[in-house]
Design a protein around this motif. Structure first.
Motif, PDB file in Angstrom:
ATOM      1  N   ALA A  43      51.282  47.311  31.837  1.00 45.16           N
ATOM      2  CA  ALA A  43      51.686  46.527  33.061  1.00 45.16           C
ATOM      3  C   ALA A  43      51.609  45.105  33.482  1.00 45.16           C
ATOM      4  CB  ALA A  43      51.775  47.600  34.013  1.00 45.16           C
ATOM      5  N   PHE A  44      50.095  44.898  33.314  1.00 42.92           N
ATOM      6  CA  PHE A  44      49.434  43.708  33.325  1.00 42.92           C
ATOM      7  C   PHE A  44      49.353  42.853  32.202  1.00 42.92           C
ATOM      8  CE2 PHE A  44      48.668  45.673  37.488  1.00 42.92           C
ATOM      9  CZ  PHE A  44      48.265  44.622  38.279  1.00 42.92           C
ATOM     10  N   GLY A  45      49.633  43.529  31.098  1.00 40.95           N
ATOM     11  CA  GLY A  45      49.420  42.823  29.821  1.00 40.95           C
ATOM     12  C   GLY A  45      47.921  42.475  29.344  1.00 40.95           C
ATOM     13  N   ASP A  46      47.073  43.317  29.691  1.00 37.37           N
ATOM     14  CA  ASP A  46      45.648  43.267  29.308  1.00 37.37           C
ATOM     15  C   ASP A  46      45.006  44.517  28.993  1.00 37.37           C
ATOM     16  OD1 ASP A  46      43.016  42.529  29.433  1.00 37.37           O
ATOM     17  OD2 ASP A  46      42.688  41.979  31.587  1.00 37.37           O
ATOM     18  N   GLU A  47      44.467  44.611  27.755  1.00 37.45           N
ATOM     19  CA  GLU A  47      43.939  45.941  27.149  1.00 37.45           C
ATOM     20  C   GLU A  47      42.515  45.933  27.659  1.00 37.45           C
ATOM     21  OE1 GLU A  47      45.067  48.329  25.121  1.00 37.45           O
ATOM     22  OE2 GLU A  47      47.124  47.464  25.592  1.00 37.45           O
ATOM     23  N   ALA A  48      41.913  44.851  28.448  1.00 34.59           N
ATOM     24  CA  ALA A  48      40.815  45.095  28.753  1.00 34.59           C
ATOM     25  C   ALA A  48      40.446  45.269  30.213  1.00 34.59           C
ATOM     26  CB  ALA A  48      39.897  43.626  28.442  1.00 34.59           C
ATOM     27  N   LEU A  49      41.884  45.367  30.801  1.00 33.76           N
ATOM     28  CA  LEU A  49      41.696  45.752  32.220  1.00 33.76           C
ATOM     29  C   LEU A  49      41.047  47.126  32.713  1.00 33.76           C
ATOM     30  CD1 LEU A  49      43.111  44.330  34.839  1.00 33.76           C
ATOM     31  CD2 LEU A  49      44.828  46.385  34.610  1.00 33.76           C
ATOM     32  N   SER A  50      40.329  46.990  33.879  1.00 34.54           N
ATOM     33  CA  SER A  50      39.759  48.234  34.565  1.00 34.54           C
ATOM     34  C   SER A  50      40.069  48.278  35.849  1.00 34.54           C
ATOM     35  CB  SER A  50      38.076  48.240  34.131  1.00 34.54           C
ATOM     36  OG  SER A  50      37.705  47.423  35.031  1.00 34.54           O
ATOM     37  N   ILE A  51      39.815  49.438  36.790  1.00 37.59           N
ATOM     38  CA  ILE A  51      39.927  49.241  38.034  1.00 37.59           C
ATOM     39  C   ILE A  51      38.929  48.483  38.729  1.00 37.59           C
ATOM     40  CG2 ILE A  51      39.763  50.833  40.127  1.00 37.59           C
ATOM     41  CD1 ILE A  51      42.213  51.589  38.347  1.00 37.59           C
ATOM     42  N   ARG A  52      38.038  48.325  38.252  1.00 42.28           N
ATOM     43  CA  ARG A  52      37.079  47.438  38.873  1.00 42.28           C
ATOM     44  C   ARG A  52      37.522  45.891  38.676  1.00 42.28           C
ATOM     45  NH1 ARG A  52      30.588  47.455  37.061  1.00 42.28           N
ATOM     46  NH2 ARG A  52      31.357  45.609  35.627  1.00 42.28           N
ATOM     47  N   SER A  53      37.951  45.382  37.457  1.00 40.78           N
ATOM     48  CA  SER A  53      38.447  44.209  37.465  1.00 40.78           C
ATOM     49  C   SER A  53      39.759  44.101  38.239  1.00 40.78           C
ATOM     50  CB  SER A  53      38.788  43.877  35.734  1.00 40.78           C
ATOM     51  OG  SER A  53      39.697  44.721  35.358  1.00 40.78           O
ATOM     52  N   LEU A  54      40.528  44.953  38.264  1.00 40.38           N
ATOM     53  CA  LEU A  54      41.631  44.916  39.528  1.00 40.38           C
ATOM     54  C   LEU A  54      41.357  44.754  40.752  1.00 40.38           C
ATOM     55  CD1 LEU A  54      44.223  47.776  38.572  1.00 40.38           C
ATOM     56  CD2 LEU A  54      44.680  45.180  38.841  1.00 40.38           C
ATOM     57  N   HIS A  85      39.231  60.841  35.536  1.00 40.41           N
ATOM     58  CA  HIS A  85      37.856  60.662  35.539  1.00 40.41           C
ATOM     59  C   HIS A  85      37.637  60.062  36.872  1.00 40.41           C
ATOM     60  CE1 HIS A  85      37.399  60.856  30.987  1.00 40.41           C
ATOM     61  NE2 HIS A  85      38.723  60.289  31.120  1.00 40.41           N
ATOM     62  N   ALA A  86      36.240  59.736  37.117  1.00 40.51           N
ATOM     63  CA  ALA A  86      35.868  58.973  38.449  1.00 40.51           C
ATOM     64  C   ALA A  86      36.721  57.789  38.388  1.00 40.51           C
ATOM     65  CB  ALA A  86      34.253  58.586  38.495  1.00 40.51           C
ATOM     66  N   PRO A  87      37.527  57.140  39.618  1.00 39.47           N
ATOM     67  CA  PRO A  87      38.287  56.231  39.643  1.00 39.47           C
ATOM     68  C   PRO A  87      37.790  54.720  39.372  1.00 39.47           C
ATOM     69  CG  PRO A  87      37.945  57.003  41.859  1.00 39.47           C
ATOM     70  CD  PRO A  87      37.072  57.901  41.054  1.00 39.47           C
ATOM     71  N   VAL A  88      36.524  54.742  39.512  1.00 37.85           N
ATOM     72  CA  VAL A  88      35.848  53.125  39.249  1.00 37.85           C
ATOM     73  C   VAL A  88      34.327  53.472  38.905  1.00 37.85           C
ATOM     74  CG1 VAL A  88      34.985  52.961  41.730  1.00 37.85           C
ATOM     75  CG2 VAL A  88      35.556  50.883  40.289  1.00 37.85           C
ATOM     76  N   GLU A  89      34.132  52.484  38.221  1.00 32.57           N
ATOM     77  CA  GLU A  89      32.648  52.208  37.910  1.00 32.57           C
ATOM     78  C   GLU A  89      32.032  51.233  38.625  1.00 32.57           C
ATOM     79  OE1 GLU A  89      31.915  51.855  33.673  1.00 32.57           O
ATOM     80  OE2 GLU A  89      32.832  53.581  32.869  1.00 32.57           O
ATOM     81  N   PRO A  90      31.260  51.704  39.678  1.00 29.06           N
ATOM     82  CA  PRO A  90      30.622  50.781  40.517  1.00 29.06           C
ATOM     83  C   PRO A  90      29.298  50.020  39.829  1.00 29.06           C
ATOM     84  CG  PRO A  90      29.862  52.883  41.385  1.00 29.06           C
ATOM     85  CD  PRO A  90      30.915  52.989  40.012  1.00 29.06           C
TER      86      PRO A  90
END
Length: 330
Positions: A43-54, A85-90
């Motif tokens: 959806a964001f066109g970013d294969e490296a996207l993560s919840i933290r980067s969002l 999984h856990a939703p985010v890696e803090p």
């Protein structure tokens, strides 16, 4: 493969999750209220996207996510197809102790010094006085946890062979979306992107140092074994959580209710906890602020965690987690 069911509901039109398929990499996902999944990499066109980067771009990402949730043309798959999984890696985990009035009073009684021959009523009165003083002096209790202790909301919890008194602690978690340093209580919630659930396990036998009690608490030993912080299942945006001062936390052990309390019993609310932590540390996007656990822990019931136990934890509007306890081979 362990997956979520469609019955695990949350408040609002969408939540954020980290999911995977068998043998596939974890990816950031938008989960809709009807248990459908949008792969946010596509959806964001970013294969490296993560919840933290969002979360690092939360001010702009939130609006785009809302639009995606309402876009029926967006490709979706059933949530049941995925592992959660856990939703985010803090990067940082801030944990709050002694923040529910009744819980603190119960622990004060349970951790009685053997030489203290006062009645339970006297010790409860003493604890209540301490809580009132802390609230008046505005002194929350915050310490640091390890990201490596985090595991998924449906993963097995391994009870270390050395843990003599493993205990449960269901907690509301604030997830930071905007950097926060020395923010006021009035500003604090504007830095919170959303909320999730944690079960902050504690080995009660190692909370206090045995070799030298004067040193005090040993949170490394008692709280940070791998998997001791089941997190999730998802992050529900703050806008979808109506009132963090009136959320119900329920933890069941093998189907029996052990914790059942609302956040009204908090001594310090979410805004005060976030503000307090930020006075010393710089809170970063994706960081977690655990806000303490209510009454009803194993020490209160005289029943600690064992091999084969099943814990079900839920918080109003945030969904539910289920974890199985597995004893580590000695």
């Amino acid at each position: 493969m362990k997956s979520a069911s469609a019955s695990a509901l949350f408040a609002g039109p969408f939540a954020l999750a980290t999911l995977s398929v068998p043998d596939g990499p974890a990816f950031p996902a938008l989960v809709t209220a009807d248990a459908q999944v949008v792969d946010l990499r596509a959806a964001f066109g970013d294969e490296a996207l993560s919840i933290r980067s969002l979360l690092e771009t939360w001010d702009t990402a939130a609006e785009r996510l809302t639009a995606l949730a309402g876009d029926s043309a967006q490709e979706r798959r059933p949530l049941a197809d995925f592992r959660v999984h856990a939703p985010v890696e803090p990067r940082q985990v801030f944990q709050s102790g002694a923040n529910y009035r009744q819980h603190v009073i119960d622990l004060h009684v349970a951790h009685r010094d053997p030489s203290d021959d006062r009645s339970e009523e006297e010790r409860r009165a003493e604890a209540a006085e301490i809580m009132d003083r802390r609230a008046n002096e505005d002194l929350p209790y915050v310490f640091i946890g390890l990201p490596s202790a985090i595991t998924g909301p449906y993963d097995d919890v391994v009870l270390p062979s050395w843990a003599e008194k493993p205990d449960w602690e269901l907690e509301l978690v604030a997830v930071i979306g905007r950097p926060a340093h020395q923010v006021t209580v009035a500003e604090a919630l504007s830095h919170v992107a959303g909320y999730t659930i944690a079960n902050d396990l504690t080995d009660r036998a190692t909370v206090f140092r045995r070799d030298m009690p004067q040193i005090g608490t040993d949170w490394l030993r008692s709280k940070n074994a791998p998997g001791f912080t089941p997190l999730g299942p998802w992050i529900v945006p703050a806008e979808s959580v109506a009132d963090t001062d009136d959320l119900r936390l329920v933890l069941k052990l093998n189907g029996e209710t052990m914790q059942d309390e609302t956040t009204k019993d908090m001594i310090f609310d979410v805004a005060r906890m976030v503000s307090y932590a930020s006075q010393t540390a710089r809170l970063l996007p994706g960081d977690l602020v655990l806000t303490g656990s209510p009454a009803g822990n194993g020490m209160h019931w005289g029943r600690l965690l064992r091999d084969g136990d099943v814990m079900d934890g839920s918080i109003t509007g945030l969904g539910a987690q289920r974890t199985h306890c597995v004893a580590e081979a000695s």
